[in-house]
Design an enzyme around this catalytic site. Structure first.
Site, PDB file in Angstrom:
ATOM      1  N   ARG A 103      11.421   3.935   2.875  1.00  0.00           N
ATOM      2  CA  ARG A 103      11.106   2.959   3.927  1.00  0.00           C
ATOM      3  C   ARG A 103      12.366   2.175   4.217  1.00  0.00           C
ATOM      4  O   ARG A 103      13.064   1.748   3.297  1.00  0.00           O
ATOM      5  CB  ARG A 103      10.000   2.020   3.467  1.00  0.00           C
ATOM      6  CG  ARG A 103       9.831   0.843   4.406  1.00  0.00           C
ATOM      7  CD  ARG A 103       8.596   0.057   4.152  1.00  0.00           C
ATOM      8  NE  ARG A 103       7.411   0.797   4.553  1.00  0.00           N
ATOM      9  CZ  ARG A 103       6.190   0.269   4.616  1.00  0.00           C
ATOM     10  NH1 ARG A 103       6.006  -0.991   4.298  1.00  0.00           N
ATOM     11  NH2 ARG A 103       5.160   1.001   4.981  1.00  0.00           N
ATOM     12  N   ARG A 128       0.802  -1.216   0.000  1.00  0.00           N
ATOM     13  CA  ARG A 128       0.000   0.000   0.000  1.00  0.00           C
ATOM     14  C   ARG A 128       0.836   1.267   0.000  1.00  0.00           C
ATOM     15  O   ARG A 128       0.569   2.206  -0.738  1.00  0.00           O
ATOM     16  CB  ARG A 128      -0.874   0.066   1.260  1.00  0.00           C
ATOM     17  CG  ARG A 128      -2.238  -0.486   1.137  1.00  0.00           C
ATOM     18  CD  ARG A 128      -2.701  -0.942   2.495  1.00  0.00           C
ATOM     19  NE  ARG A 128      -1.801  -2.000   2.945  1.00  0.00           N
ATOM     20  CZ  ARG A 128      -1.933  -3.271   2.567  1.00  0.00           C
ATOM     21  NH1 ARG A 128      -2.933  -3.642   1.829  1.00  0.00           N
ATOM     22  NH2 ARG A 128      -1.066  -4.189   2.951  1.00  0.00           N
ATOM     23  N   THR A 129       1.820   1.309   0.875  1.00  0.00           N
ATOM     24  CA  THR A 129       2.526   2.581   1.040  1.00  0.00           C
ATOM     25  C   THR A 129       3.225   2.960  -0.263  1.00  0.00           C
ATOM     26  O   THR A 129       3.063   4.072  -0.760  1.00  0.00           O
ATOM     27  CB  THR A 129       3.519   2.513   2.213  1.00  0.00           C
ATOM     28  OG1 THR A 129       2.800   2.105   3.372  1.00  0.00           O
ATOM     29  CG2 THR A 129       4.154   3.856   2.475  1.00  0.00           C
ATOM     30  N   HIS A 160       5.644   6.008  11.364  1.00  0.00           N
ATOM     31  CA  HIS A 160       5.075   5.861  10.016  1.00  0.00           C
ATOM     32  C   HIS A 160       4.083   7.017   9.792  1.00  0.00           C
ATOM     33  O   HIS A 160       2.878   6.824   9.787  1.00  0.00           O
ATOM     34  CB  HIS A 160       4.373   4.500   9.914  1.00  0.00           C
ATOM     35  CG  HIS A 160       4.006   4.068   8.535  1.00  0.00           C
ATOM     36  ND1 HIS A 160       4.017   4.907   7.433  1.00  0.00           N
ATOM     37  CD2 HIS A 160       3.605   2.852   8.066  1.00  0.00           C
ATOM     38  CE1 HIS A 160       3.638   4.225   6.365  1.00  0.00           C
ATOM     39  NE2 HIS A 160       3.383   2.986   6.715  1.00  0.00           N
ATOM     40  N   LYS A 170      25.638  -3.248  -2.274  1.00  0.00           N
ATOM     41  CA  LYS A 170      27.096  -3.147  -2.432  1.00  0.00           C
ATOM     42  C   LYS A 170      27.729  -2.413  -1.263  1.00  0.00           C
ATOM     43  O   LYS A 170      28.927  -2.156  -1.255  1.00  0.00           O
ATOM     44  CB  LYS A 170      27.435  -2.379  -3.716  1.00  0.00           C
ATOM     45  CG  LYS A 170      26.888  -3.009  -4.973  1.00  0.00           C
ATOM     46  CD  LYS A 170      27.281  -2.148  -6.172  1.00  0.00           C
ATOM     47  CE  LYS A 170      26.577  -2.611  -7.430  1.00  0.00           C
ATOM     48  NZ  LYS A 170      26.695  -1.603  -8.501  1.00  0.00           N
TER      49      LYS A 170
HETATM   50  C1  NCD Z   1       2.072  -0.978   8.106  1.00  0.00           C
HETATM   51  C2  NCD Z   1       3.578  -0.804   8.195  1.00  0.00           C
HETATM   52  O1  NCD Z   1       4.271  -1.028   7.216  1.00  0.00           O
HETATM   53  O2  NCD Z   1       4.003  -0.415   9.264  1.00  0.00           O
HETATM   54  N1  NCD Z   1       1.648  -1.187   6.805  1.00  0.00           N
HETATM   55  C3  NCD Z   1       1.303  -0.080   6.080  1.00  0.00           C
HETATM   56  O3  NCD Z   1       2.130   0.728   5.767  1.00  0.00           O
HETATM   57  N2  NCD Z   1       0.003   0.092   5.820  1.00  0.00           N
HETATM   58  C4  NCD Z   1       1.512  -1.948   9.045  1.00  0.00           C
HETATM   59  C5  NCD Z   1       2.085  -3.328   9.075  1.00  0.00           C
HETATM   60  O4  NCD Z   1       2.983  -3.681   8.332  1.00  0.00           O
HETATM   61  O5  NCD Z   1       1.576  -4.097   9.910  1.00  0.00           O
END
Ligand code: NCD
Length: 304
Positions: free
Chosen positions: A102, A52-53, A130, A81
């Site tokens: 991320r 999703r993100t 997040h 690397k």
């Molecule tokens: C979350 C995350 O990556 O922290 N997912 C997301 O971004 N919607 C929640 C999760 O991974 O449980």
């Protein structure tokens, strides 16, 4: 001025509200924003899995008429690397106008932002924060409840490693009359830096409980989360804790009719499929809202 979004508190409460207003308008009138980020490029640097993100960031940029580049598997990037985050971000700044990162290490996006000449957005750093998920959560809460104040919010599951939980708590307690019910097994309680520095220091009413059933009747919002398997040190503990909470239609019986059930997704076992048909289930709507808040955020950080 160059701005980043690393921690949810990097945005003032007023900025959050205006981003949510903009996201609401983008949801209603997407056609008005189709050219907003024309010729701009978003780099997505994902050193950890995501559906999703990353895709909602990319969809957001495409909806704004911009372009996207990046990687979703760090083994395919020069990190494999041994390149440092500092070097990577200096180079990305020459290729893109904004980036979303991320990373499994807490603090990696913060470090990147210190070397970056383009806005850096933290798209999740380890078990830490997040902040864009929080914007998504706030938009959904406001849509469902009609307000961001005077709410009893139950947060349930892995409150220790769940970064979405940490960011949501930090952000929502800036609104008046928020009461938190933190529902978790003992081992997965919210970290002390949240209970001490955020909740106690700011006099926020909260309880830490084990039972979801006992909390249910009082809740306006129920935020379910998955047990974060990848952050456990051993598999045994994960197996023992993974099914601590499973929300079923039956468990919802004592809940308010106006309850909204959120989950950042992915879900594993925490919500049974039958709950999806309950009008109180808001998690797919929440995932959709992720696109609009990220559109709004990109425009804000690029000054568009
Ligand atoms: C979350 C995350 O990556 O922290 N997912 C997301 O971004 N919607 C929640 C999760 O991974 O449980």
């Amino acid at each position: 001025m160059l701005r980043h979004l690393i921690d949810p508190l990097d945005l003032s409460r007023e900025e959050v509200i205006s981003l949510l207003d903009l996201a609401d308008d983008m949801k209603k009138h997407p056609e008005n924003y189709r050219e907003k980020a024309r010729y701009k490029k978003l780099a997505t640097l994902f050193y950890e899995p995501s559906t999703r993100t990353r895709l909602s960031f990319e969809a957001a940029m495409l909806n704004l008429g911009g372009n996207v580049l990046g990687f979703s598997d760090s083994n395919q990037s020069s990190a494999a690397k041994g390149e440092s985050i500092a070097d990577t971000i200096r180079v990305i700044g020459a290729y893109a106008d904004i980036c979303a990162m991320r990373h499994p290490k807490e603090g990696a996006p913060l470090r990147a932002s210190r070397y970056s000449r383009i806005p850096v957005i933290n798209a999740g750093d380890g078990g830490h924060q997040h902040p864009t998920q929080t914007l998504t959560d706030l938009m959904t809460i406001r849509e469902r409840a009609g307000r961001l104040e005077d709410l009893t919010i139950g947060v349930c599951g892995d409150l220790k490693f769940g970064r979405t939980v940490h960011s949501l708590i930090k952000s929502i307690i800036r609104f008046p009359n928020i009461r938190l019910v933190l529902i978790s097994p003992e081992e997965l309680r919210v970290p002390d830096y949240i209970t001490e520095d955020e909740l106690k220091a700011k006099n926020i009413p909260f309880t830490e409980v084990r039972s979801l059933d006992d909390a249910m009747p009082d809740l306006d919002i129920l935020y379910m989360t998955r047990v974060q398997r990848e952050r456990f040190f051993n598999e045994e503990d994960y197996v023992r804790l993974k099914n601590s909470y499973i929300l079923t239609v039956d468990k919802l019986r004592p809940a308010k009719e106006s309850l909204a059930i959120l989950h950042p997704l992915p879900r594993v076992n925490e919500i049974t499929l039958a709950v999806d048909d309950d009008p109180r289930a808001a998690y797919f709507e929440q995932a959709e809202n992720g696109v609009y808040v990220r559109m709004a955020l990109i425009c804000f950080l690029l000054g568009l």
